[in-house]
Write a protein that holds these residues in place. Structure first.
Motif, PDB file in Angstrom:
ATOM      1  N   ALA A  50       0.822  -1.209   0.000  1.00 25.59           N
ATOM      2  CA  ALA A  50       0.000   0.000   0.000  1.00 25.59           C
ATOM      3  C   ALA A  50       0.855   1.259   0.000  1.00 25.59           C
ATOM      4  CB  ALA A  50      -0.922  -0.003   1.213  1.00 25.59           C
ATOM      5  N   LYS A  51       1.877   1.294   0.831  1.00 21.33           N
ATOM      6  CA  LYS A  51       2.687   2.511   0.942  1.00 21.33           C
ATOM      7  C   LYS A  51       3.386   2.845  -0.369  1.00 21.33           C
ATOM      8  CE  LYS A  51       3.533   2.016   5.913  1.00 21.33           C
ATOM      9  NZ  LYS A  51       4.537   1.727   6.962  1.00 21.33           N
ATOM     10  N   LEU A  52       3.999   1.840  -1.003  1.00 19.44           N
ATOM     11  CA  LEU A  52       4.713   2.078  -2.249  1.00 19.44           C
ATOM     12  C   LEU A  52       3.767   2.569  -3.342  1.00 19.44           C
ATOM     13  CD1 LEU A  52       6.991  -1.088  -2.224  1.00 19.44           C
ATOM     14  CD2 LEU A  52       7.788   1.280  -2.045  1.00 19.44           C
ATOM     15  N   SER A  53       2.559   2.003  -3.372  1.00 19.17           N
ATOM     16  CA  SER A  53       1.581   2.386  -4.387  1.00 19.17           C
ATOM     17  C   SER A  53       1.028   3.780  -4.129  1.00 19.17           C
ATOM     18  CB  SER A  53       0.433   1.381  -4.406  1.00 19.17           C
ATOM     19  OG  SER A  53       0.902   0.070  -4.556  1.00 19.17           O
ATOM     20  N   CYS A  54       0.609   4.030  -2.902  1.00 17.61           N
ATOM     21  CA  CYS A  54      -0.044   5.298  -2.585  1.00 17.61           C
ATOM     22  C   CYS A  54       0.923   6.474  -2.666  1.00 17.61           C
ATOM     23  CB  CYS A  54      -0.695   5.224  -1.209  1.00 17.61           C
ATOM     24  SG  CYS A  54      -2.091   4.074  -1.139  1.00 17.61           S
ATOM     25  N   GLN A  55       2.188   6.227  -2.365  1.00 20.93           N
ATOM     26  CA  GLN A  55       3.176   7.290  -2.503  1.00 20.93           C
ATOM     27  C   GLN A  55       3.330   7.706  -3.954  1.00 20.93           C
ATOM     28  OE1 GLN A  55       6.625   5.626  -0.559  1.00 20.93           O
ATOM     29  NE2 GLN A  55       5.787   5.968   1.488  1.00 20.93           N
ATOM     30  N   ARG A  56       3.158   6.757  -4.875  1.00 15.21           N
ATOM     31  CA  ARG A  56       3.270   7.062  -6.302  1.00 15.21           C
ATOM     32  C   ARG A  56       2.112   7.919  -6.802  1.00 15.21           C
ATOM     33  NH1 ARG A  56       6.970   4.357  -9.646  1.00 15.21           N
ATOM     34  NH2 ARG A  56       8.568   3.420  -8.324  1.00 15.21           N
ATOM     35  N   VAL A  57       0.971   7.855  -6.140  1.00 13.35           N
ATOM     36  CA  VAL A  57      -0.206   8.612  -6.609  1.00 13.35           C
ATOM     37  C   VAL A  57      -0.579   9.723  -5.627  1.00 13.35           C
ATOM     38  CG1 VAL A  57      -1.065   6.613  -7.879  1.00 13.35           C
ATOM     39  CG2 VAL A  57      -1.880   7.014  -5.550  1.00 13.35           C
ATOM     40  N   ALA A  58       0.354  10.088  -4.762  1.00 10.91           N
ATOM     41  CA  ALA A  58       0.067  11.065  -3.712  1.00 10.91           C
ATOM     42  C   ALA A  58      -0.369  12.415  -4.279  1.00 10.91           C
ATOM     43  CB  ALA A  58       1.297  11.241  -2.823  1.00 10.91           C
ATOM     44  N   GLY A  59       0.126  12.790  -5.460  1.00 12.96           N
ATOM     45  CA  GLY A  59      -0.234  14.076  -6.041  1.00 12.96           C
ATOM     46  C   GLY A  59      -1.493  14.058  -6.870  1.00 12.96           C
ATOM     47  N   HIS A  60      -2.124  12.895  -6.994  1.00 14.22           N
ATOM     48  CA  HIS A  60      -3.335  12.801  -7.804  1.00 14.22           C
ATOM     49  C   HIS A  60      -4.534  13.387  -7.048  1.00 14.22           C
ATOM     50  CE1 HIS A  60      -1.759   9.308 -10.518  1.00 14.22           C
ATOM     51  NE2 HIS A  60      -0.788  10.132 -10.148  1.00 14.22           N
ATOM     52  N   ARG A  77      -5.495  -0.805   5.744  1.00 14.80           N
ATOM     53  CA  ARG A  77      -5.163   0.145   6.802  1.00 14.80           C
ATOM     54  C   ARG A  77      -3.979   1.024   6.402  1.00 14.80           C
ATOM     55  NH1 ARG A  77      -5.869  -4.311   9.953  1.00 14.80           N
ATOM     56  NH2 ARG A  77      -3.697  -4.379  10.645  1.00 14.80           N
ATOM     57  N   ALA A  78      -2.990   0.420   5.757  1.00 14.09           N
ATOM     58  CA  ALA A  78      -1.829   1.196   5.331  1.00 14.09           C
ATOM     59  C   ALA A  78      -2.204   2.204   4.254  1.00 14.09           C
ATOM     60  CB  ALA A  78      -0.727   0.267   4.828  1.00 14.09           C
ATOM     61  N   GLY A 104     -16.266  -9.957  12.454  1.00 15.78           N
ATOM     62  CA  GLY A 104     -16.555 -10.791  13.614  1.00 15.78           C
ATOM     63  C   GLY A 104     -15.328 -11.074  14.457  1.00 15.78           C
ATOM     64  N   PRO A 105     -14.780 -12.295  14.392  1.00 16.81           N
ATOM     65  CA  PRO A 105     -13.682 -12.668  15.287  1.00 16.81           C
ATOM     66  C   PRO A 105     -12.413 -11.838  15.126  1.00 16.81           C
ATOM     67  CG  PRO A 105     -14.079 -14.368  13.611  1.00 16.81           C
ATOM     68  CD  PRO A 105     -15.218 -13.427  13.555  1.00 16.81           C
ATOM     69  N   MET A 106     -12.179 -11.250  13.935  1.00 13.27           N
ATOM     70  CA  MET A 106     -10.966 -10.453  13.737  1.00 13.27           C
ATOM     71  C   MET A 106     -11.225  -8.948  13.775  1.00 13.27           C
ATOM     72  SD  MET A 106      -8.441 -12.376  11.064  1.00 13.27           S
ATOM     73  CE  MET A 106      -9.528 -12.243   9.634  1.00 13.27           C
ATOM     74  N   ALA A 107     -12.360  -8.543  14.332  1.00 14.56           N
ATOM     75  CA  ALA A 107     -12.709  -7.118  14.354  1.00 14.56           C
ATOM     76  C   ALA A 107     -11.623  -6.281  15.027  1.00 14.56           C
ATOM     77  CB  ALA A 107     -14.046  -6.919  15.056  1.00 14.56           C
ATOM     78  N   GLU A 108     -11.000  -6.814  16.063  1.00 16.75           N
ATOM     79  CA  GLU A 108      -9.952  -6.058  16.759  1.00 16.75           C
ATOM     80  C   GLU A 108      -8.732  -5.853  15.868  1.00 16.75           C
ATOM     81  OE1 GLU A 108      -7.301  -6.328  20.868  1.00 16.75           O
ATOM     82  OE2 GLU A 108      -9.150  -7.486  20.681  1.00 16.75           O
ATOM     83  N   VAL A 109      -8.418  -6.846  15.060  1.00 24.38           N
ATOM     84  CA  VAL A 109      -7.295  -6.724  14.118  1.00 24.38           C
ATOM     85  C   VAL A 109      -7.568  -5.616  13.112  1.00 24.38           C
ATOM     86  CG1 VAL A 109      -5.982  -7.910  12.309  1.00 24.38           C
ATOM     87  CG2 VAL A 109      -6.654  -9.151  14.373  1.00 24.38           C
ATOM     88  N   PHE A 110      -8.811  -5.502  12.653  1.00 16.21           N
ATOM     89  CA  PHE A 110      -9.169  -4.516  11.639  1.00 16.21           C
ATOM     90  C   PHE A 110      -9.308  -3.107  12.205  1.00 16.21           C
ATOM     91  CE2 PHE A 110      -9.757  -8.208   9.150  1.00 16.21           C
ATOM     92  CZ  PHE A 110      -9.738  -7.806   7.826  1.00 16.21           C
ATOM     93  N   GLY A 111      -9.520  -2.992  13.498  1.00 16.02           N
ATOM     94  CA  GLY A 111      -9.510  -1.695  14.152  1.00 16.02           C
ATOM     95  C   GLY A 111     -10.499  -0.682  13.588  1.00 16.02           C
ATOM     96  N   GLY A 112     -11.634  -1.143  13.106  1.00 16.26           N
ATOM     97  CA  GLY A 112     -12.665  -0.233  12.621  1.00 16.26           C
ATOM     98  C   GLY A 112     -12.435   0.331  11.236  1.00 16.26           C
ATOM     99  N   CYS A 113     -11.403  -0.149  10.517  1.00 20.42           N
ATOM    100  CA  CYS A 113     -11.097   0.449   9.211  1.00 20.42           C
ATOM    101  C   CYS A 113     -12.185   0.202   8.176  1.00 20.42           C
ATOM    102  CB  CYS A 113      -9.744  -0.041   8.700  1.00 20.42           C
ATOM    103  SG  CYS A 113      -9.673  -1.785   8.246  1.00 20.42           S
ATOM    104  N   LEU A 114     -12.997  -0.849   8.344  1.00 24.12           N
ATOM    105  CA  LEU A 114     -14.078  -1.101   7.390  1.00 24.12           C
ATOM    106  C   LEU A 114     -15.172  -0.050   7.480  1.00 24.12           C
ATOM    107  CD1 LEU A 114     -14.500  -4.983   7.562  1.00 24.12           C
ATOM    108  CD2 LEU A 114     -12.994  -3.626   6.116  1.00 24.12           C
ATOM    109  N   ASP A 115     -15.200   0.682   8.582  1.00 30.13           N
ATOM    110  CA  ASP A 115     -16.216   1.714   8.768  1.00 30.13           C
ATOM    111  C   ASP A 115     -15.744   3.094   8.328  1.00 30.13           C
ATOM    112  OD1 ASP A 115     -18.030  -0.133   9.922  1.00 30.13           O
ATOM    113  OD2 ASP A 115     -16.969   0.014  11.831  1.00 30.13           O
ATOM    114  N   ASP A 116     -14.514   3.179   7.858  1.00 31.89           N
ATOM    115  CA  ASP A 116     -14.006   4.459   7.356  1.00 31.89           C
ATOM    116  C   ASP A 116     -14.858   4.889   6.154  1.00 31.89           C
ATOM    117  OD1 ASP A 116     -12.275   6.300   5.666  1.00 31.89           O
ATOM    118  OD2 ASP A 116     -10.897   5.981   7.330  1.00 31.89           O
ATOM    119  N   PRO A 117     -15.314   6.134   6.108  1.00 31.32           N
ATOM    120  CA  PRO A 117     -16.196   6.561   5.005  1.00 31.32           C
ATOM    121  C   PRO A 117     -15.536   6.502   3.627  1.00 31.32           C
ATOM    122  CG  PRO A 117     -15.515   8.437   6.357  1.00 31.32           C
ATOM    123  CD  PRO A 117     -15.116   7.204   7.097  1.00 31.32           C
ATOM    124  N   ARG A 118     -14.221   6.380   3.575  1.00 31.16           N
ATOM    125  CA  ARG A 118     -13.530   6.291   2.284  1.00 31.16           C
ATOM    126  C   ARG A 118     -13.569   4.878   1.708  1.00 31.16           C
ATOM    127  NH1 ARG A 118      -7.821   8.499   4.220  1.00 31.16           N
ATOM    128  NH2 ARG A 118      -8.547   7.390   6.098  1.00 31.16           N
TER     129      ARG A 118
END
Length: 226
Positions: A50-60, A77-78, A104-118
């Protein structure tokens, strides 16, 4: 030592294999047969995808990102951490049970990122989304197998073929990035990326920061941004 406990299982889309969700204390593992596809302790290379990809499109402006494979949410998450509030991310996950495990069982691992409006979750084949909208994406991130071969779903082979790569390039905006995660190198895949018209960089990374197994990420750029 704390034993592994199987929490759930689900058939792969072709019905031929079984994904298993296992837990040992606070550690989770998703297995395909005897192969461990991912582990909650090892996130470094997926985050690098994610970091390598998103850094390439940071100015978009208002970047749109497509992630193939939800997994344990490391890549998602990254990407959220790298992108601004004007970004949108679609995650394509072919196995509905993986989405259920995330909520469900891995909700803590995901830390609420599925609810991010993006974020939008689509329970569908990422290949379908790639083919459905031309010049739509600033970045396409593929982490649906252990490399450029359809392990979880044989239909994924089409993603890594010359025709599949051409479709991915057509789905990207000018200057867009196709990023593919792999557990190891594949010279044939590098050649196909170049044949499809991408400018290609291979990045070696570790499964867990500076430690762990060595993985490969292909960063393939669709021409230059105008």
């Amino acid at each position: 030592m704390i034993p592994w406990v199987q929490l759930d299982s689900a058939k792969t889309p072709d019905g031929a294999q079984e994904l298993r969700l296992k837990r040992r204390g606070a550690e989770f593992s998703i297995m395909l047969g005897t192969n461990e596809l991912m582990n909650s302790r090892l996130s470094g290379s997926e985050e690098a995808l994610a970091k390598l990809s998103c850094q390439r499109v940071a100015g978009h402006r208002r970047p749109r990102v497509l992630i193939g494979g939800l997994g344990m949410g490391f890549t998602l998450r990254a990407a959220l951490a790298e992108l601004g509030n004007d970004a949108s991310i679609v995650v394509a996950e072919l196995v509905p049970a993986v989405v259920a495990w995330a909520r469900g069982p891995m909700a803590e691992v995901f830390g609420g990122c599925l609810d991010d409006p993006r974020v939008t979750i689509r329970e569908t084949d990422v290949g379908h989304l790639i083919r459905s909208e031309p010049a739509a994406w600033d970045a396409i991130l593929l982490d649906v197998d252990n490399g450029p071969e359809g392990i979880v779903h044989k239909g994924n082979d089409a993603l890594y073929s010359l025709a599949g790569l051409a479709a991915a390039r057509a789905a990207l905006k000018s200057g867009g990035v196709l990023a593919v995660w792999s557990q190891g190198p594949d010279a044939g895949f590098t050649r196909r990326l170049k044949q499809a018209g991408f400018t290609v960089e291979e990045v070696n990374t570790r499964a867990n920061g500076k430690r762990g197994a060595r993985h490969v990420i292909w960063i393939a750029v669709n021409g230059s941004r105008t």
